[in-house]
Design a protein around this motif. Sequence first.
Motif, PDB file in Angstrom:
ATOM      1  N   GLY A 102      -0.793   5.804  -3.770  1.00 34.96           N
ATOM      2  CA  GLY A 102      -1.614   6.385  -2.717  1.00 34.96           C
ATOM      3  C   GLY A 102      -2.968   5.723  -2.579  1.00 34.96           C
ATOM      4  O   GLY A 102      -3.648   5.885  -1.563  1.00 34.96           O
ATOM      5  N   LEU A 103      -3.370   4.944  -3.563  1.00 34.08           N
ATOM      6  CA  LEU A 103      -4.644   4.229  -3.481  1.00 34.08           C
ATOM      7  C   LEU A 103      -4.592   3.072  -2.485  1.00 34.08           C
ATOM      8  O   LEU A 103      -5.623   2.668  -1.953  1.00 34.08           O
ATOM      9  N   PHE A 104      -3.423   2.513  -2.250  1.00 35.62           N
ATOM     10  CA  PHE A 104      -3.339   1.364  -1.348  1.00 35.62           C
ATOM     11  C   PHE A 104      -2.148   1.401  -0.410  1.00 35.62           C
ATOM     12  O   PHE A 104      -1.899   0.425   0.292  1.00 35.62           O
ATOM     13  N   ALA A 105      -1.432   2.483  -0.360  1.00 40.52           N
ATOM     14  CA  ALA A 105      -0.305   2.616   0.574  1.00 40.52           C
ATOM     15  C   ALA A 105      -0.501   3.880   1.395  1.00 40.52           C
ATOM     16  O   ALA A 105      -1.114   4.839   0.928  1.00 40.52           O
ATOM     17  N   PRO A 106       0.001   3.909   2.615  1.00 44.44           N
ATOM     18  CA  PRO A 106      -0.118   5.130   3.427  1.00 44.44           C
ATOM     19  C   PRO A 106       0.712   6.267   2.825  1.00 44.44           C
ATOM     20  O   PRO A 106       1.642   6.045   2.048  1.00 44.44           O
TER      21      PRO A 106
ATOM     22  N   TRP B  82      -6.735  -1.711  -0.359  1.00 36.68           N
ATOM     23  CA  TRP B  82      -7.268  -0.797  -1.365  1.00 36.68           C
ATOM     24  C   TRP B  82      -8.075   0.296  -0.670  1.00 36.68           C
ATOM     25  O   TRP B  82      -8.995   0.018   0.097  1.00 36.68           O
ATOM     26  N   ASN B  83      -7.748   1.555  -0.923  1.00 36.48           N
ATOM     27  CA  ASN B  83      -8.462   2.682  -0.331  1.00 36.48           C
ATOM     28  C   ASN B  83      -9.245   3.459  -1.363  1.00 36.48           C
ATOM     29  O   ASN B  83      -9.874   4.449  -1.040  1.00 36.48           O
TER      30      ASN B  83
ATOM     31  N   VAL C 159       8.094  -3.083  -2.526  1.00 32.66           N
ATOM     32  CA  VAL C 159       7.560  -2.269  -1.424  1.00 32.66           C
ATOM     33  C   VAL C 159       6.058  -2.480  -1.272  1.00 32.66           C
ATOM     34  O   VAL C 159       5.550  -2.687  -0.164  1.00 32.66           O
ATOM     35  N   ILE C 160       5.325  -2.455  -2.375  1.00 37.16           N
ATOM     36  CA  ILE C 160       3.877  -2.608  -2.309  1.00 37.16           C
ATOM     37  C   ILE C 160       3.497  -4.019  -1.866  1.00 37.16           C
ATOM     38  O   ILE C 160       2.603  -4.201  -1.029  1.00 37.16           O
TER      39      ILE C 160
END
Length: 78
Positions: free
Chosen positions: A15-19, A74-75, A62-63
């Motif tokens: 969840g830090l870098f994927a929707p 990166w979120n 996937v990532i």
Amino acid sequence: MGGLVSVLFLYGASGLFAPWWAVVMLLLVWLLLFVQACRWWTPRPQAVAVLPVVATVVWFAVILSGGLWLGWTWNGGG
């Protein structure tokens, strides 16, 4: 089984870098792999040991694909 539980950390931290929708799909894939591991626990214990490797390869693919082709970044960190 311990390997699958360890890989769950990768799936959850995505969840830090994927929707959110990609994280939900990854967690569903992990759940399917866990159910398969439970089914194979007694009749095929050697096959259970391969599932964490499969889970890691799926997560990485996937990532990496999302980062390269869909622009996931990166979120984290505020």
